[in-house]
Design an enzyme around this catalytic site. Structure first.
Site, short mmCIF file in Angstrom:
data_model
loop_
_atom_site.label_atom_id
_atom_site.label_comp_id
_atom_site.label_asym_id
_atom_site.label_seq_id
_atom_site.Cartn_x
_atom_site.Cartn_y
_atom_site.Cartn_z
N HIS A 60 6.27 5.65 13.09
CA HIS A 60 6.65 6.50 11.97
C HIS A 60 5.49 6.96 11.10
CE1 HIS A 60 5.83 3.49 8.88
NE2 HIS A 60 6.26 2.60 9.74
N ASP A 89 0.79 -1.24 0.00
CA ASP A 89 0.00 0.00 0.00
C ASP A 89 0.81 1.28 0.00
OD1 ASP A 89 1.12 -0.06 2.50
OD2 ASP A 89 -0.70 -0.75 3.51
N GLU A 145 -2.11 5.06 2.91
CA GLU A 145 -2.06 3.64 2.54
C GLU A 145 -3.43 3.04 2.23
OE1 GLU A 145 -0.46 4.96 5.16
OE2 GLU A 145 1.65 4.69 4.65
N GLU A 154 -0.05 -9.07 -1.00
CA GLU A 154 -0.65 -8.50 0.22
C GLU A 154 -1.88 -7.65 -0.15
OE1 GLU A 154 0.80 -5.43 3.30
OE2 GLU A 154 1.69 -7.28 4.02
N HIS A 188 13.11 5.63 12.64
CA HIS A 188 12.94 5.80 11.19
C HIS A 188 13.70 7.04 10.73
CE1 HIS A 188 10.81 6.55 7.41
NE2 HIS A 188 10.19 5.38 7.52
N ARG A 240 2.59 8.51 8.91
CA ARG A 240 2.27 9.92 8.59
C ARG A 240 1.12 10.44 9.44
NH1 ARG A 240 4.96 9.46 3.75
NH2 ARG A 240 5.47 11.41 2.70
C1 UD1 Z 1 6.70 5.00 3.60
C2 UD1 Z 1 5.32 4.56 3.11
C3 UD1 Z 1 4.57 3.84 4.23
C4 UD1 Z 1 5.40 2.73 4.84
C5 UD1 Z 1 6.75 3.31 5.27
C6 UD1 Z 1 7.62 2.22 5.82
C7 UD1 Z 1 4.16 6.01 1.49
C8 UD1 Z 1 3.42 7.26 1.28
N1 UD1 Z 1 4.54 5.75 2.75
O1 UD1 Z 1 6.46 6.00 4.59
O2 UD1 Z 1 3.38 3.30 3.70
O3 UD1 Z 1 4.74 2.21 5.97
O4 UD1 Z 1 7.38 3.90 4.13
O5 UD1 Z 1 8.73 2.73 6.47
O6 UD1 Z 1 4.42 5.29 0.56
N2 UD1 Z 1 14.20 8.59 4.68
C9 UD1 Z 1 15.57 8.56 4.55
N3 UD1 Z 1 16.16 7.36 4.22
C10 UD1 Z 1 15.49 6.23 4.04
C11 UD1 Z 1 14.09 6.25 4.18
C12 UD1 Z 1 13.47 7.44 4.48
O7 UD1 Z 1 16.23 9.56 4.72
O8 UD1 Z 1 16.10 5.19 3.77
C13 UD1 Z 1 13.53 9.86 5.02
C14 UD1 Z 1 13.54 10.85 3.84
O9 UD1 Z 1 13.71 12.16 4.35
C15 UD1 Z 1 12.12 10.71 3.29
C16 UD1 Z 1 11.34 10.48 4.58
O10 UD1 Z 1 12.19 9.63 5.35
O11 UD1 Z 1 11.69 11.85 2.58
C17 UD1 Z 1 9.98 9.86 4.44
O12 UD1 Z 1 9.99 8.74 3.56
P1 UD1 Z 1 8.62 8.35 2.77
O13 UD1 Z 1 8.87 7.11 1.98
O14 UD1 Z 1 8.08 9.53 2.07
O15 UD1 Z 1 7.60 8.07 3.92
P2 UD1 Z 1 7.58 7.00 5.07
O16 UD1 Z 1 6.99 7.66 6.27
O17 UD1 Z 1 8.90 6.34 5.16
N1 UDP Z 2 12.32 -3.27 10.63
C1 UDP Z 2 13.70 -3.37 10.41
N2 UDP Z 2 14.54 -2.52 11.07
C2 UDP Z 2 14.08 -1.55 11.92
C3 UDP Z 2 12.68 -1.44 12.10
C4 UDP Z 2 11.83 -2.31 11.43
O1 UDP Z 2 14.17 -4.24 9.66
O2 UDP Z 2 14.89 -0.81 12.47
C5 UDP Z 2 11.43 -4.20 9.89
C6 UDP Z 2 10.34 -4.87 10.69
O3 UDP Z 2 10.76 -6.08 11.24
C7 UDP Z 2 9.24 -5.06 9.66
C8 UDP Z 2 9.44 -3.91 8.71
O4 UDP Z 2 10.75 -3.41 8.94
O5 UDP Z 2 9.43 -6.25 8.89
C9 UDP Z 2 8.43 -2.84 8.98
O6 UDP Z 2 8.75 -1.72 8.22
P1 UDP Z 2 8.20 -0.28 8.55
O7 UDP Z 2 7.94 -0.14 10.00
O8 UDP Z 2 9.16 0.65 7.90
O9 UDP Z 2 6.88 -0.22 7.69
P2 UDP Z 2 5.38 -0.74 7.93
O10 UDP Z 2 5.39 -2.11 8.47
O11 UDP Z 2 4.76 0.23 8.88
O12 UDP Z 2 4.78 -0.62 6.58
#
Ligand code: UD1
Ligand code: UDP
Length: 372
Positions: free
Chosen positions: A209, A96, A132, A118, A242, A211
């Site tokens: 984490h 999602d 999502e 999924e 995160h 939104r």
């Molecule tokens: C995204 C997904 C969410 C998922 C989550 C898992 C969308 C809109 N959201 O949210 O569904 O649950 O990932 O973690 O698709 N960033 C870094 N390095 C990284 C990753 C993230 O610096 O490796 C920072 C960046 O500043 C980025 C911000 O995190 O702009 C947010 O990342 P983004 O993918 O937009 O949203 P998530 O909250 O991570």
């Molecule tokens: N996870 C990880 N390292 C971390 C935190 C989470 O590998 O420091 C794993 C966790 O076990 C799970 C997945 O990341 O499998 C969850 O990802 P995230 O929380 O980013 O996204 P969501 O599940 O909310 O979509």
């Protein structure tokens, strides 16, 4: 040969697609192509390295503090030439995220069938989880094949009018990933984790984490955790934060400086699975961890207003703790002070599959192409 392109971009998609990519790569009847959007950069790369996946295409779109519009526009324009060049028979997307929905949309524009891994999770609140819930609804309108983790997910899709023959129940691929990684011998390398006394302390693993939790709700959750940290001397809170700067600022503001709260960088999946397995309980707003915790027999408090994973709650290992300081604090306190309540939740009961979801998905893909 059937050409299958897997597209993903964030950490959870990568963890849940990795075992499937491995199965696709190993199948002699399938040509597997991997395209990552890199909606996440380092958190994605951690997973690619662990599972030894070398993407054929990397759109490298991540920007600090990216907006939904930025992600959408960059994925949509980035993926089109890849689809035109590769002309896959089917594209697989997961779950999602914005990568997921926009990739499905780009496939629709090219009339390429989409397989949704999924599929069928729902809260029926279009703003929660945001974005999502809408992403997965929209993918459901586009997809051709729906890999439902559970029977409940299948029922959700049937109610929306999806053809029953297109919705195999496969289990969730996260269990395939979890069983693989949990089965590998491992010792912590991270300095903080090496120094935690897992024998004599009760470790709470935290992630947060989402939104829709940013702002007031996250402040409530972190204040509740700070209350717990101050009250319970034998508790160590480990929170791999995160990389979203908004999350990091809030975590540092409300939880920084507390002796028994450890704010660390995101862990690679292997140390993280081991951390969860050695924790007393888990507190999270993550989707994937609600699926992992029951398989690990760890109580999980879900800091959200609702969940699309009611199976974990019915299995007895998860409870919805809400997003208010008092509700989060009192549920965490209950687990720390009421042994009966703790033991009721701390049992392994895994409603999300047997670790063979990926095999079933590959078999269903082949069946689909035999029929067309
Ligand atoms: C995204 C997904 C969410 C998922 C989550 C898992 C969308 C809109 N959201 O949210 O569904 O649950 O990932 O973690 O698709 N960033 C870094 N390095 C990284 C990753 C993230 O610096 O490796 C920072 C960046 O500043 C980025 C911000 O995190 O702009 C947010 O990342 P983004 O993918 O937009 O949203 P998530 O909250 O991570
Ligand atoms: N996870 C990880 N390292 C971390 C935190 C989470 O590998 O420091 C794993 C966790 O076990 C799970 C997945 O990341 O499998 C969850 O990802 P995230 O929380 O980013 O996204 P969501 O599940 O909310 O979509």
């Amino acid at each position: 040969m059937i050409k299958i392109m897997s597209v993903f971009g964030t950490r959870p998609e990568a963890i849940k697609m990795a075992p499937l990519v491995k199965k696709l790569e190993a199948d002699p009847e399938i040509e597997s192509v991997v395209c990552v959007t890199a909606q996440h950069r380092s958190m994605l790369d951690q997973v690619l390295e662990l599972f030894d996946i070398n993407p054929d295409y990397d759109l490298d779109i991540m920007k600090p503090n990216q907006t939904l519009t930025m992600i959408s526009a960059n994925v949509l324009s980035g993926i089109e030439p890849v689809l035109l060049k590769e002309k896959p028979d089917m594209v697989l997307v997961h779950g999602d995220t914005t990568t997921t929905f926009i990739t499905a949309l780009a496939c629709f524009y090219q009339q390429i069938p989409v397989g949704h891994v999924e599929a069928g999770l729902r809260t029926y609140d279009k703003y929660s989880p945001f974005p999502e819930e809408m992403n997965r609804l929209l993918v459901s309108r586009i997809a051709e094949l729906y890999f439902a983790p559970t029977e409940r997910n299948r029922q959700n899709l049937l109610r929306e009018g999806v053809d029953a023959s297109r919705i195999p129940v496969t289990g969730n691929t996260v269990i395939d990933a979890l069983l693989d990684v949990a089965g590998r011998p491992y010792e912590f390398e991270d300095e903080t984790l090496k120094n935690i006394d897992f024998e004599n302390k009760r470790v709470i693993t935290v992630t947060c984490h989402r939104r829709e939790n940013l702002g007031e709700y996250m402040a409530n959750i972190f204040n509740a955790l700070a209350d717990i940290a101050r009250e319970f001397d034998d508790v160590e809170i480990v929170y791999p934060v995160h990389l979203n700067p908004k999350v990091r600022d809030a975590a540092a503001k409300y939880l920084g400086g507390l002796r028994n709260v450890h704010l660390i960088d995101p862990l690679s999946y292997q140390p993280f699975v081991n951390l969860q397995a050695r924790s007393y309980f888990i507190l999270t707003d993550s989707g994937g961890m609600q699926e992992e915790a029951p398989a690990l027999g760890k109580p999980v408090l879900v800091v959200r207003r609702e969940t699309e994973r009611p199976e974990a709650i019915e299995a007895g290992t998860a409870r919805l703790a809400g997003v208010e300081r008092q509700s989060v604090y009192s549920m965490a306190k209950e687990l720390l002070t009421d042994e009966a309540s703790y033991l009721k939740m701390a049992h392994a009961s895994n409603p999300y599959g047997d670790g063979h979801a990926c095999e079933r998905i590959v078999a269903e893909i082949k069946k689909y192409f035999e029929a067309v």
